[in-house]
Design an enzyme around this catalytic site. Structure first.
Site, short mmCIF file in Angstrom:
data_model
loop_
_atom_site.label_atom_id
_atom_site.label_comp_id
_atom_site.label_asym_id
_atom_site.label_seq_id
_atom_site.Cartn_x
_atom_site.Cartn_y
_atom_site.Cartn_z
N SER A 178 4.19 -12.06 11.77
CA SER A 178 2.80 -12.08 11.57
C SER A 178 2.16 -11.32 10.48
CB SER A 178 1.91 -11.69 12.55
OG SER A 178 1.88 -10.43 13.30
N ALA B 152 1.90 -5.02 5.47
CA ALA B 152 2.35 -4.21 6.66
C ALA B 152 1.99 -5.07 7.98
CB ALA B 152 1.42 -2.95 6.76
N CYS B 153 3.13 -5.81 8.53
CA CYS B 153 3.10 -6.80 9.33
C CYS B 153 3.61 -6.65 10.65
CB CYS B 153 3.95 -7.98 8.45
SG CYS B 153 3.57 -8.20 6.74
N GLY B 154 3.54 -7.54 11.51
CA GLY B 154 4.28 -7.50 12.74
C GLY B 154 5.57 -8.51 12.92
N ASN C 182 8.83 -6.21 8.10
CA ASN C 182 7.67 -5.46 8.49
C ASN C 182 7.71 -4.12 7.37
OD1 ASN C 182 5.11 -4.18 9.40
ND2 ASN C 182 6.57 -3.21 11.19
#
Length: 647
Positions: free
Chosen positions: A229, A24-26, A251
């Protein structure tokens, strides 16, 4: 990336299983809509990713991040200067490809890999221009990232005469990269293209800019910058698994990834394109099984793009909007989605995806809208997009439009044409390219339209039913607490949230075979999906018949049987068995075998029988366990059936 699973971080170690990786990212992007390159675009994108620290995981010491990266256009101004310093003549913009390579630190292995790449480039009919050691600042890294840091090199390859700039040249580079990946186990290629390049690594968000000195150079200019990220909730971070990949940064997670990858592998027999037929043996397998869910999706999209499919269409095909039960969707667009649904299942899960081929950049949200994505358009024709707001300081007076991605919708910027293409206009344009509706009317057969055969459904006496229930591993509690309540009320019975039943592999009781695998079906979304109350975004349709050719749009691809749900009734099964439509050949294969036959031998026999049926023209095969006797058993309902041997 043949053999990548053998590298550290890709092997199954203890309870860690790389097949279960999700994250689970940006994400973020800055795009100059007019295609004007500038260093400001690069700087703004780096500022975005530096604000996404809450979306970036790190180790317990806080020194090493899960991964950060940026995808950029190749800056001719910068690389002409950098290559000249290495004595490498590049020529004009897009007359050369730039590859980013992660090589082993071992000098011998690195030199062998570099030489191998040079040889492969020559064999593919291109000229290798030279290597450039990428200037980096290792002192910025945490201890774990430094220990695993690869030797980072850039390769330059000249565009051959007679090969067009852009996609045609990139296709040759793609084939070259795939040959190299399958010939070398020790190296990783983040990107090899004439249009885009990827800088990434196992960083904290602030280390990307400081580590790669190229990104600090004012001469590095781009009109497109996509950043990512990484927050690895249950993953094993590595330099290779940082995003972006060659086309996307992502994401979320693809919950259906195992089935998607298996289906992509199975359709390799039927996929054909004049652009790639000469090199299919070099690029297969399409999907690298050692990659993460995001990497596998990137593999599939890249193959479809290089085979001639437009990138936006490839994204639409793999991540479709919820079209099946949407009454507001146009007939043409519905037909487009229906046509491709026959050949490509959705890559489902909560996901927000950024994608770019160096000329266009787009974003799409999953059909449920479970991952946020917001964007601004400014007066100076900049698009700013991110998984959250407030990631880049922007004067409100300069903002022309604020919006967000909607479930299943696509945002696309064409920097060549200098415009944003509306979701509806984009999809209607693709829907009008072929007579999909006419093809579907002529080729698609629906199960509910098939005639009911003139014969009775098999039935059983109470004694026969009890005997079969015992044989197939049903317990008294299963029948009383689960099956009977469902039969009486048509609803799933309620039960406690917890359970004291041990895992099948640890149980001392006889367990049905499927109990050993039910954890595979426990993939979850956040929040959970209710298929009944959220039927608008839930599609359970199954298609049977010949696999079509995904890469070429033809009437033959529509020749399939449509089933609305994967669980069918006895009457529906009889309909399928009795099909007499042209182009369909149904054959029933028994899975019974003598009870003392070792399972491996029985399965080998089944494989041969099914293969023979397929070779004889069968395109729908029914596996039947009917006819069970005391001496003829189906494949075991439990592992410890008396008299059954697993050897």
């Amino acid at each position: 990336m043949k053999g990548l699973e053998r590298q550290e971080g890709y092997r199954q170690q203890g309870l860690y299983n790389p097949r279960l990786e999700h994250d689970a990212c940006g994400i973020g992007a800055v795009v100059d809509i007019r295609g004007i390159q500038s260093h400001q675009t690069v700087d703004d994108a780096l500022k975005i990713v530096e604000k996404l620290e809450h979306r970036a995981g790190k180790d317990a010491t806080g020194e090493t991040g899960d991964g950060v990266g940026i995808l950029l256009q190749i800056s001719h101004r910068f690389f002409k200067k950098a290559a000249a310093a290495c004595g490498i003549p590049l020529g004009d913009a897009r007359d050369y490809g730039v590859g980013m390579f992660f090589f082993p630190q071992d000098t011998l292995k690195r030199n062998q890999a570099m030489k191998m790449f040079e040889v492969i480039v020559a064999k593919e009919g291109m000229e290798f221009l030279g290597w450039r050691t990428v200037p980096v600042a290792p002192q910025t890294l945490g201890r774990k990232a430094l220990e695993k840091m690869p030797n980072i090199q850039q390769a330059f390859v000249r565009r051959p005469d007679g090969v067009a700039r852009g996609l045609e040249f990139d296709r040759k580079l793609y084939i070259t990269r795939r040959v190299f990946e399958q010939s070398n186990d020790n190296s990783y290629v983040p990107s090899l293209s004439s249009r885009t390049i990827v800088y990434k690594g196992m960083f904290l968000v602030g280390e990307l800019r400081r580590f790669y000195l190229d990104l600090q150079d004012p001469d590095y200019e781009s009109a497109i910058a996509c950043v990512h990220s990484r927050f690895s909730t249950n993953t094993n971070p590595s330099w290779e698994r940082a995003h972006p990949y060659r086309l996307i940064c992502h994401n979320g997670e693809i919950n259906t990834i195992r089935g998607n990858a298996d289906r992509m592998s199975s359709r390799e027999e039927t996929m054909s394109s004049p652009l790639m037929d000469h090199a299919l043996d070099k690029v297969y397998p399409v999907v690298n099984p050692a990659g993460s869910d995001s990497a596998m999706l990137d593999n599939a999209l890249e193959f479809m793009l290089m085979s001639g499919m437009d990138l936006p269409l490839a994204v639409m095909v793999t991540i479709p909007e919820p079209w099946m039960k949407d009454n507001n969707i146009s007939r043409a667009k519905r037909d487009l989605y229906q046509y491709y649904a026959i050949m490509m299942e959705p890559w489902g899960g909560p996901a927000a995806i950024l994608f770019s081929d160096g000329d266009t950049v787009g974003a799409v949200l999953d059909r449920n809208g479970l991952r946020p994505s917001r964007h601004y358009i400014t007066q100076d024709n900049k698009l700013i997009l991110s998984s959250e707001v407030g990631v880049l300081d922007c004067d409100p007076a300069r903002i022309v439009k604020k919006s967000r991605l909607q479930p299943g919708k696509m945002l696309l910027v064409d920097t060549v044409q200098g415009r944003i293409i509306d979701d509806a206009a984009l999809k209607e344009d693709y829907a009008a390219r072929q007579p999909y509706g006419e093809w579907l009317d002529r080729g698609l057969i629906r199960l509910q339209d098939l005639p009911i055969p003139n014969r009775k459904v098999p039935s059983y006496t109470k004694q026969e039913l009890t005997r079969l229930q015992k044989a197939f591993g049903y317990s008294y509690e299963d029948v009383k607490s689960t099956i009977l309540p469902m039969a009486r009320t048509g609803q799933e019975p309620t039960a406690a949230m917890g359970t004291d039943i041990p895992l099948a592999v640890l149980s001392a009781q006889e367990q049905p075979l499927f109990s050993y695998f039910k954890q595979l079906f426990a993939q979850v979304t956040n929040p959970p999906i209710d298929a009944i109350r959220e039927e608008v975004v839930t599609d359970t349709t199954v298609y049977l018949g010949n696999d079509g050719n995904l890469l070429q749009e033809t009437l033959e691809n529509c020749h399939a049987l449509q089933i609305q749900r994967p669980i069918i009734t006895s009457v529906e099964l009889m309909k399928i068995q009795s099909m007499a439509q042209e182009g369909f050949h149904v054959e029933t294969v028994s899975i019974l075998h003598y009870k003392n036959t070792p399972l491996r031998r029985a399965m080998d026999h089944l494989f041969v029988t099914v293969d023979r049926a397929y070779r004889n023209g069968a395109n729908i095969i029914i596996l039947s366990d009917r006819g069970w006797t005391r001496t003829m058993w189906p494949f075991p309902p439990c592992w410890r059936c008396p008299g059954w041997s697993a050897t």
